[in-house]
Scaffold this motif. Structure first.
Motif, PDB file in Angstrom:
ATOM      1  N   ILE A  71      22.664  33.191   7.993  1.00 18.20           N
ATOM      2  CA  ILE A  71      23.970  32.609   7.669  1.00 18.20           C
ATOM      3  C   ILE A  71      24.985  33.244   8.615  1.00 18.20           C
ATOM      4  O   ILE A  71      24.954  34.462   8.848  1.00 18.20           O
ATOM      5  N   ALA A  72      25.872  32.435   9.161  1.00 14.94           N
ATOM      6  CA  ALA A  72      26.887  32.967  10.069  1.00 14.94           C
ATOM      7  C   ALA A  72      28.262  32.477   9.649  1.00 14.94           C
ATOM      8  O   ALA A  72      28.430  31.313   9.265  1.00 14.94           O
ATOM      9  N   ALA A  73      29.235  33.372   9.732  1.00 15.57           N
ATOM     10  CA  ALA A  73      30.639  33.025   9.521  1.00 15.57           C
ATOM     11  C   ALA A  73      31.331  32.996  10.876  1.00 15.57           C
ATOM     12  O   ALA A  73      31.028  33.808  11.754  1.00 15.57           O
ATOM     13  N   LEU A  74      32.258  32.051  11.049  1.00 15.40           N
ATOM     14  CA  LEU A  74      32.961  31.888  12.317  1.00 15.40           C
ATOM     15  C   LEU A  74      34.461  31.829  12.078  1.00 15.40           C
ATOM     16  O   LEU A  74      34.920  31.262  11.085  1.00 15.40           O
ATOM     17  N   SER A  75      35.208  32.415  13.005  1.00 10.65           N
ATOM     18  CA  SER A  75      36.654  32.588  12.818  1.00 10.65           C
ATOM     19  C   SER A  75      37.466  31.383  13.279  1.00 10.65           C
ATOM     20  O   SER A  75      38.486  31.526  13.940  1.00 10.65           O
ATOM     21  N   SER A  76      36.997  30.196  12.922  1.00 16.62           N
ATOM     22  CA  SER A  76      37.739  28.970  13.198  1.00 16.62           C
ATOM     23  C   SER A  76      37.259  27.896  12.241  1.00 16.62           C
ATOM     24  O   SER A  76      36.077  27.867  11.875  1.00 16.62           O
ATOM     25  N   GLN A  77      38.146  27.006  11.841  1.00 18.27           N
ATOM     26  CA  GLN A  77      37.741  25.886  11.005  1.00 18.27           C
ATOM     27  C   GLN A  77      36.892  24.906  11.804  1.00 18.27           C
ATOM     28  O   GLN A  77      36.140  24.111  11.233  1.00 18.27           O
ATOM     29  N   ASN A  78      37.015  24.947  13.136  1.00 18.70           N
ATOM     30  CA  ASN A  78      36.275  24.050  14.022  1.00 18.70           C
ATOM     31  C   ASN A  78      35.914  24.824  15.287  1.00 18.70           C
ATOM     32  O   ASN A  78      36.545  24.665  16.330  1.00 18.70           O
ATOM     33  N   PRO A  79      34.892  25.701  15.208  1.00 15.72           N
ATOM     34  CA  PRO A  79      34.633  26.631  16.314  1.00 15.72           C
ATOM     35  C   PRO A  79      34.174  25.978  17.598  1.00 15.72           C
ATOM     36  O   PRO A  79      34.349  26.530  18.683  1.00 15.72           O
ATOM     37  N   GLY A  80      33.597  24.782  17.504  1.00 17.25           N
ATOM     38  CA  GLY A  80      33.037  24.138  18.683  1.00 17.25           C
ATOM     39  C   GLY A  80      31.766  24.835  19.124  1.00 17.25           C
ATOM     40  O   GLY A  80      31.537  26.001  18.805  1.00 17.25           O
ATOM     41  N   VAL A  81      30.919  24.114  19.837  1.00 14.91           N
ATOM     42  CA  VAL A  81      29.697  24.717  20.382  1.00 14.91           C
ATOM     43  C   VAL A  81      29.373  24.051  21.708  1.00 14.91           C
ATOM     44  O   VAL A  81      29.444  22.823  21.837  1.00 14.91           O
ATOM     45  N   ILE A  82      29.076  24.878  22.706  1.00 13.68           N
ATOM     46  CA  ILE A  82      28.652  24.389  24.016  1.00 13.68           C
ATOM     47  C   ILE A  82      27.275  24.970  24.278  1.00 13.68           C
ATOM     48  O   ILE A  82      27.141  26.171  24.548  1.00 13.68           O
ATOM     49  N   THR A  83      26.238  24.141  24.154  1.00 11.76           N
ATOM     50  CA  THR A  83      24.881  24.578  24.466  1.00 11.76           C
ATOM     51  C   THR A  83      24.711  24.506  25.976  1.00 11.76           C
ATOM     52  O   THR A  83      24.872  23.442  26.572  1.00 11.76           O
ATOM     53  N   ILE A  84      24.406  25.633  26.584  1.00 10.97           N
ATOM     54  CA  ILE A  84      24.476  25.753  28.038  1.00 10.97           C
ATOM     55  C   ILE A  84      23.575  24.742  28.739  1.00 10.97           C
ATOM     56  O   ILE A  84      24.020  24.013  29.641  1.00 10.97           O
TER      57      ILE A  84
END
Length: 216
Positions: free
Chosen positions: A169-182
């Motif tokens: 389980i991971a918590a992220l410091s944004s309501q919409n952190p975004g993800v860029i898979t390299i």
């Protein structure tokens, strides 16, 4: 006197930079997202607070295992503002990540969030890479109950190094952190990045780039 004023200006600018580096704090109790609104804002428009219900602050499903039958052997179940409208303006979200034996969550970045990951089951090798010019690889094998932090914007990954399934389980410091898979971003962009550019960037033959692009 002039020196003191200049010092105060520098300190003030420093605080401004810190303030703009993170999502702003809410100015009301909550701002439940209204996805039906056509207004364009940095975030989502608030629903009428009189129409807010308990379901706007609730999400069900993190107890369900994700389907890891895919080429990388992992599945991310997000709980961002898209799935949980009550997160709007609160600057936090979370995910569940399931890993098949030896599965990976491929190298990726979150452009808007730091991530704190907790291992619930299994053993995970995790790591991130610092920025240029050091490009230092910081890595560790985590066991059940261990916690690891991935700083905002840095490339990171997780790898199940056990013979059984793993869950985190991971918590992220944004309501919409975004993800860029390299790999997806570099070899699967639409339209393609020119293979001559990628061949030079990765110092490989153009035919290798062409082959990689067909996989994404």
């Amino acid at each position: 006197m002039a020196t003191q004023v200049a010092l105060l200006v520098i300190v003030a600018l420093g605080f401004c930079c810190l303030a703009f580096a993170f999502e702003p704090k809410p100015l009301q109790d909550f701002c439940v997202a209204d996805p039906t609104s056509s207004a364009r804002v940095n975030g989502l428009v608030c629903k009428n607070p009189m129409l807010v219900q308990a379901n706007d602050f609730s999400f069900s499903g993190l107890h369900l295992p994700g389907n890891t039958t895919n080429p990388v052997g992992s599945r991310v179940t997000p709980v961002t503002v898209t799935q949980l409208p009550g997160l709007n303006t609160l600057g936090i979200s979370m995910v569940r990540i399931d890993y098949a034996p030896w599965g990976i969550n491929p190298p990726h970045t979150h452009p808007r969030a730091t991530e704190v990951l907790t291992v619930l089951e299994g053993s995970l090798q995790v790591g991130f890479v610092t920025s240029n010019p050091e490009n230092r690889h910081i890595t560790k094998v985590l066991q059940k109950g261990d916690v690891f932090v991935f700083p905002v914007g840095l490339i990171h990954y997780q790898h199940n190094v056990g013979y059984g399934n793993a869950v985190a389980i991971a918590a992220l410091s944004s309501q919409n952190p975004g993800v860029i898979t390299i790999a997806n971003a570099v070899f699967g962009s639409k339209p393609d990045i020119g293979s001559d550019i990628l061949a030079k960037a990765f110092q490989v033959d153009k035919s290798i780039v062409d082959q990689l692009q067909t996989k994404f």
